[in-house]
Design an enzyme around this catalytic site. Structure first.
Site, PDB file in Angstrom:
ATOM      1  N   GLU A   1       0.829  -1.210   0.000  1.00  0.00           N
ATOM      2  CA  GLU A   1       0.000   0.000   0.000  1.00  0.00           C
ATOM      3  C   GLU A   1       0.863   1.259   0.000  1.00  0.00           C
ATOM      4  OE1 GLU A   1      -3.054  -0.023  -0.557  1.00  0.00           O
ATOM      5  OE2 GLU A   1      -3.640  -2.061  -0.052  1.00  0.00           O
TER       6      GLU A   1
ATOM      7  N   ASN B   1       1.349   3.929  -3.102  1.00  0.00           N
ATOM      8  CA  ASN B   1       1.018   5.351  -2.949  1.00  0.00           C
ATOM      9  C   ASN B   1       2.134   6.258  -3.459  1.00  0.00           C
ATOM     10  OD1 ASN B   1      -1.512   4.918  -1.954  1.00  0.00           O
ATOM     11  ND2 ASN B   1      -0.994   5.309   0.189  1.00  0.00           N
TER      12      ASN B   1
ATOM     13  N   ARG C   1      -9.286   3.156  -7.698  1.00  0.00           N
ATOM     14  CA  ARG C   1      -8.721   3.411  -6.364  1.00  0.00           C
ATOM     15  C   ARG C   1      -9.880   3.482  -5.379  1.00  0.00           C
ATOM     16  NH1 ARG C   1      -3.858   2.247  -5.907  1.00  0.00           N
ATOM     17  NH2 ARG C   1      -4.762   0.753  -7.241  1.00  0.00           N
TER      18      ARG C   1
HETATM   19  N1  LIG Z   1       3.019   9.121  -0.735  1.00  0.00           N
HETATM   20  C1  LIG Z   1       1.997   9.958  -1.022  1.00  0.00           C
HETATM   21  N2  LIG Z   1       2.221  11.138  -1.646  1.00  0.00           N
HETATM   22  C2  LIG Z   1       1.212  11.990  -1.941  1.00  0.00           C
HETATM   23  N3  LIG Z   1      -0.104  11.749  -1.637  1.00  0.00           N
HETATM   24  C3  LIG Z   1      -0.389  10.601  -1.014  1.00  0.00           C
HETATM   25  C4  LIG Z   1       0.612   9.632  -0.670  1.00  0.00           C
HETATM   26  N4  LIG Z   1       0.016   8.594  -0.044  1.00  0.00           N
HETATM   27  C5  LIG Z   1      -1.290   8.885   0.014  1.00  0.00           C
HETATM   28  N5  LIG Z   1      -1.554  10.085  -0.571  1.00  0.00           N
HETATM   29  C6  LIG Z   1      -2.890  10.753  -0.638  1.00  0.00           C
HETATM   30  O1  LIG Z   1      -3.744  10.153   0.324  1.00  0.00           O
HETATM   31  C7  LIG Z   1      -4.932   9.636  -0.292  1.00  0.00           C
HETATM   32  C8  LIG Z   1      -5.390   8.379   0.421  1.00  0.00           C
HETATM   33  O2  LIG Z   1      -4.457   7.314   0.241  1.00  0.00           O
HETATM   34  P1  LIG Z   1      -4.978   5.802   0.317  1.00  0.00           P
HETATM   35  O3  LIG Z   1      -3.824   4.897   0.035  1.00  0.00           O
HETATM   36  O4  LIG Z   1      -5.707   5.612   1.601  1.00  0.00           O
HETATM   37  O5  LIG Z   1      -6.051   5.725  -0.860  1.00  0.00           O
HETATM   38  P2  LIG Z   1      -5.803   5.674  -2.434  1.00  0.00           P
HETATM   39  O6  LIG Z   1      -4.357   5.425  -2.725  1.00  0.00           O
HETATM   40  O7  LIG Z   1      -6.394   6.891  -3.022  1.00  0.00           O
HETATM   41  O8  LIG Z   1      -6.669   4.395  -2.882  1.00  0.00           O
HETATM   42  P3  LIG Z   1      -6.259   2.846  -2.656  1.00  0.00           P
HETATM   43  O9  LIG Z   1      -5.003   2.807  -1.832  1.00  0.00           O
HETATM   44  O10 LIG Z   1      -7.424   2.239  -1.946  1.00  0.00           O
HETATM   45  O11 LIG Z   1      -6.069   2.279  -3.999  1.00  0.00           O
HETATM   46  C9  LIG Z   1      -4.542   9.451  -1.755  1.00  0.00           C
HETATM   47  O12 LIG Z   1      -5.653   9.486  -2.604  1.00  0.00           O
HETATM   48  C10 LIG Z   1      -3.571  10.606  -1.987  1.00  0.00           C
HETATM   49  O13 LIG Z   1      -4.269  11.807  -2.225  1.00  0.00           O
HETATM   50 MG   LIG Z   2      -3.301   3.875  -1.842  1.00  0.00          MG
END
Ligand SMILES: Nc1ncnc2c1ncn2[C@@H]1O[C@H](COP(=O)(O)OP(=O)(O)OP(=O)(O)O)[C@@H](O)[C@H]1O
Ligand SMILES: [Mg+2]
Lengths: 149, 116
Positions: free
Chosen positions: A49, A53, A107
């Site tokens: 995860e 990200n 996502r």
């Molecule tokens: N390393 C990162 N750099 C920039 N933004 C991030 C990062 N990690 C998370 N985010 C932000 O936080 C939000 C939530 O992250 P999360 O992993 O919970 O959900 P997602 O990646 O959108 O979906 P999923 O992981 O379920 O596929 C993301 O949509 C993004 O906007």
């Molecule tokens: Mg994610």
């Protein structure tokens, strides 16, 4: 702060093909703590995860570097730090909320929820334009004693 | 990651195998969607028996297929989930929208991979 008893650092490009390598490398390093299959899967999933990200959010417009540091402590504690120098997160509290996502498509916005429920602690430090550091802590309880006398 | 699709009448079973992550999910999604558009099944089963790893990309895959298929009046079942994949899907509350069957559960085909 106690000293880790072992530490490894990895650096990789933010290419999706490296997701598999990252989670396998981290779980292999933690294998000396004799985790259960469930604990290994928890670690792999949480790492997957955080690394995903970095690839899809932090460096969404290109390829950058992902820095991973894994530390093992006495008592079965594993600390995994996943760092990027990407776009950063403006509102970390909001980003961690279940179902919050800034990307549509497939996502689900559950990445942080998965990390939180599969690890004992998740710390997120981020600065817009500078990058994000996610620290995962998992306490490995390990296998039950073998049944043999 | 591999997807094999078998059909019987208007029912389809997609057998997935390999690691379901963000890197592999797009190819799986395309294969399933391309098939669904052409075949218009009335029921679809996603068989996770061969899935050795899954993260939230698996949640996205199932939710996305649920949206598309239910709009076309097709039912969706996910079966043969490992203990781990089941745990991830439960976290998303997927059991409330699609039928989830763990490995070995009735309606899920037996396979000899032992969990835990
Ligand atoms: N390393 C990162 N750099 C920039 N933004 C991030 C990062 N990690 C998370 N985010 C932000 O936080 C939000 C939530 O992250 P999360 O992993 O919970 O959900 P997602 O990646 O959108 O979906 P999923 O992981 O379920 O596929 C993301 O949509 C993004 O906007
Ligand atoms: Mg994610």
């Amino acid at each position: 702060m106690t000293k880790p008893k072992n530490e490894v650092k990895l650096q990789m490009e933010s290419r999706s093909v490296n997701e598999g390598y990252a989670r396998v490398a981290v779980s292999a390093f933690a294998a000396v703590l004799d985790p259960t299959v469930e604990e290994i899967n928890d670690i792999r999933t949480a790492v997957s995860e955080a690394v995903t990200n970095c690839i899809v959010h932090a460096y969404r417009n290109g390829v950058g570097k992902i820095y991973i540091r894994v530390r093992l402590f006495d008592g079965g504690k594993v600390e995994i730090q996943i760092r990027d120098r990407g776009c950063g997160i403006a509102d970390v509290k909001k980003a961690r909320e279940p179902l919050f996502t800034t990307l549509g498509g497939d996502r689900s916005g559950l990445g942080f929820s998965v990390m939180e429920s599969f690890c004992d602690r998740v710390r997120v430090r981020s600065a817009v334009g500078k990058g994000t550091t996610v620290t995962l802590v998992k306490n490995i309880k390990g296998r039950d004693e073998p049944c043999e006398p | 990651m591999q997807v094999n699709i078998e059909t019987e009448g208007s029912a389809a079973v997609c057998y997935l195998s390999g690691e379901l992550d963000h890197h592999n999910a797009p190819a799986v999604r395309e294969k399933i969607d391309e098939f669904s558009v052409g075949f218009c099944p009335q029921s679809m089963i996603l068989d996770f028996g061969g899935v050795t790893f899954m993260d939230s990309s698996g949640i996205g895959l199932v939710m996305g297929r649920y949206k598309l298929l239910s709009a076309a009046n097709c039912t969706l079942t996910v079966r043969n989930l490992s203990a781990h994949a089941y745990k991830v899907m439960r976290l998303a509350g997927l059991e409330n929208i699609v039928t989830l069957k763990k490995c070995g559960e009735k309606g899920g085909k037996q396979h000899d991979k032992t969990e835990k």
